[in-house]
Design a protein around this motif. Structure first.
Motif, PDB file in Angstrom:
ATOM      1  N   MET A  47      -9.774  -0.501 -39.140  1.00  0.00           N
ATOM      2  CA  MET A  47     -10.031  -0.111 -37.389  1.00  0.00           C
ATOM      3  C   MET A  47      -8.480  -0.774 -37.363  1.00  0.00           C
ATOM      4  O   MET A  47      -8.307  -2.045 -38.047  1.00  0.00           O
ATOM      5  CB  MET A  47     -10.752  -0.350 -37.719  1.00  0.00           C
ATOM      6  N   GLY A  48      -8.373  -0.838 -36.391  1.00  0.00           N
ATOM      7  CA  GLY A  48      -7.013  -2.046 -36.035  1.00  0.00           C
ATOM      8  C   GLY A  48      -7.727  -2.594 -34.398  1.00  0.00           C
ATOM      9  O   GLY A  48      -8.606  -2.929 -34.540  1.00  0.00           O
ATOM     10  N   GLY A  49      -7.178  -3.222 -33.822  1.00  0.00           N
ATOM     11  CA  GLY A  49      -7.734  -4.308 -32.781  1.00  0.00           C
ATOM     12  C   GLY A  49      -7.697  -2.823 -31.497  1.00  0.00           C
ATOM     13  O   GLY A  49      -7.082  -2.347 -31.743  1.00  0.00           O
ATOM     14  N   VAL A  50      -8.472  -3.608 -30.439  1.00  0.00           N
ATOM     15  CA  VAL A  50      -8.882  -2.767 -29.322  1.00  0.00           C
ATOM     16  C   VAL A  50      -7.986  -3.069 -27.891  1.00  0.00           C
ATOM     17  O   VAL A  50      -8.246  -4.792 -28.192  1.00  0.00           O
ATOM     18  CB  VAL A  50      -9.922  -2.601 -29.048  1.00  0.00           C
ATOM     19  N   GLY A  51      -7.647  -2.677 -27.458  1.00  0.00           N
ATOM     20  CA  GLY A  51      -6.906  -2.933 -26.009  1.00  0.00           C
ATOM     21  C   GLY A  51      -7.806  -2.389 -24.495  1.00  0.00           C
ATOM     22  O   GLY A  51      -8.834  -1.041 -24.794  1.00  0.00           O
ATOM     23  N   TYR A  52      -7.693  -2.828 -24.145  1.00  0.00           N
ATOM     24  CA  TYR A  52      -8.631  -2.276 -22.684  1.00  0.00           C
ATOM     25  C   TYR A  52      -7.563  -2.177 -21.527  1.00  0.00           C
ATOM     26  O   TYR A  52      -6.447  -2.659 -21.623  1.00  0.00           O
ATOM     27  CB  TYR A  52      -9.077  -3.528 -21.985  1.00  0.00           C
ATOM     28  N   ARG A  53      -7.412  -1.208 -21.022  1.00  0.00           N
ATOM     29  CA  ARG A  53      -7.131  -0.497 -19.752  1.00  0.00           C
ATOM     30  C   ARG A  53      -7.544   0.010 -18.621  1.00  0.00           C
ATOM     31  O   ARG A  53      -8.373   0.796 -18.629  1.00  0.00           O
ATOM     32  CB  ARG A  53      -5.423  -0.087 -19.912  1.00  0.00           C
ATOM     33  N   GLU A  54      -6.845   0.080 -17.231  1.00  0.00           N
ATOM     34  CA  GLU A  54      -7.384   1.179 -16.027  1.00  0.00           C
ATOM     35  C   GLU A  54      -7.041   2.024 -17.064  1.00  0.00           C
ATOM     36  O   GLU A  54      -5.710   3.165 -17.298  1.00  0.00           O
ATOM     37  CB  GLU A  54      -6.835   1.511 -14.895  1.00  0.00           C
ATOM     38  N   ALA A  55      -8.076   3.848 -17.253  1.00  0.00           N
ATOM     39  CA  ALA A  55      -7.770   4.863 -17.031  1.00  0.00           C
ATOM     40  C   ALA A  55      -6.541   5.318 -16.149  1.00  0.00           C
ATOM     41  O   ALA A  55      -6.859   4.916 -14.048  1.00  0.00           O
ATOM     42  CB  ALA A  55      -8.745   5.318 -17.392  1.00  0.00           C
ATOM     43  N   THR A  56      -5.239   6.352 -16.469  1.00  0.00           N
ATOM     44  CA  THR A  56      -5.112   6.995 -16.089  1.00  0.00           C
ATOM     45  C   THR A  56      -5.582   8.405 -15.846  1.00  0.00           C
ATOM     46  O   THR A  56      -6.236   9.300 -16.762  1.00  0.00           O
ATOM     47  CB  THR A  56      -3.496   7.197 -15.678  1.00  0.00           C
ATOM     48  N   VAL A  57      -4.769   9.956 -15.183  1.00  0.00           N
ATOM     49  CA  VAL A  57      -5.492  10.824 -14.940  1.00  0.00           C
ATOM     50  C   VAL A  57      -4.839  11.790 -16.217  1.00  0.00           C
ATOM     51  O   VAL A  57      -5.487  12.307 -16.909  1.00  0.00           O
ATOM     52  CB  VAL A  57      -4.317  12.062 -13.890  1.00  0.00           C
ATOM     53  N   GLN A  58      -3.882  11.115 -16.913  1.00  0.00           N
ATOM     54  CA  GLN A  58      -3.459  11.920 -18.344  1.00  0.00           C
ATOM     55  C   GLN A  58      -4.522  11.622 -18.876  1.00  0.00           C
ATOM     56  O   GLN A  58      -4.385  11.729 -20.419  1.00  0.00           O
ATOM     57  CB  GLN A  58      -2.150  10.989 -17.781  1.00  0.00           C
TER      58      GLN A  58
END
Length: 157
Positions: free
Chosen positions: A1-12
């Motif tokens: 398992m790698g690191g975890v990143g967070y972001r706002e979701a997009t329609v894609q």
């Protein structure tokens, strides 16, 4: 398992979010639903539905590792936590809580006064209680889907 990143979701992201939600539902919730409830859940959490929620501006944040979405939190109407799922391999690492913090903070920025509600699966009730939500009614089954109403009033805490 790698690191975890967070972001706002997009329609894609709609397809990957839908896949994650439905797989999580199958693993942890579908056993409590009627066949009709399972069908309804597959529809309201399907790719087309998720695309619609994202296009209309609902608040969704995702967690990613190695370019794969491993978690999602989605808030409808700036107050209703509609989706909060993390891939089973990533449970108990604080991902769900971090997604909730990001999504709820965005709702507060958009004018929510600090009041949130949700319909919890039996599996998720302990998590929400730990976060400060309280049960506001009995567990019931509506449209074949078993859930428990809960609410959080940040101003009261």
């Amino acid at each position: 398992m790698g690191g975890v990143g967070y972001r706002e979701a997009t329609v894609q992201d709609a397809g990957a979010i839908s896949d994650l939600i439905l797989e999580s539902q199958r693993q942890f919730c579908f056993h409590e639903y009627t066949p009709e409830g399972q069908k309804l859940m597959a529809e309201v959490c399907g790719r087309k539905a998720l695309k619609h929620y994202l296009e209309r501006g609902d608040v969704y944040f995702v967690a990613e590792s190695n370019d794969k979405i491993i978690g999602v939190a989605g808030i409808r109407d700036n107050k209703h936590l509609a989706h909060n799922f993390v891939d089973a391999e990533w449970h108990r690492q604080g991902i769900s809580k971090r997604l909730w913090e990001l999504a709820s903070r965005e709702c507060l920025r958009r004018g929510n006064p600090g009041s949130f509600d949700l319909r919890a699966s039996t599996y998720a009730i302990p998590v929400y209680l730990k976060w400060g939500f309280v049960q506001t009614g009995p567990t019931d089954q509506e449209f074949g889907i078993t859930s428990t109403p809960m609410k959080l009033d940040m101003a009261a805490g």
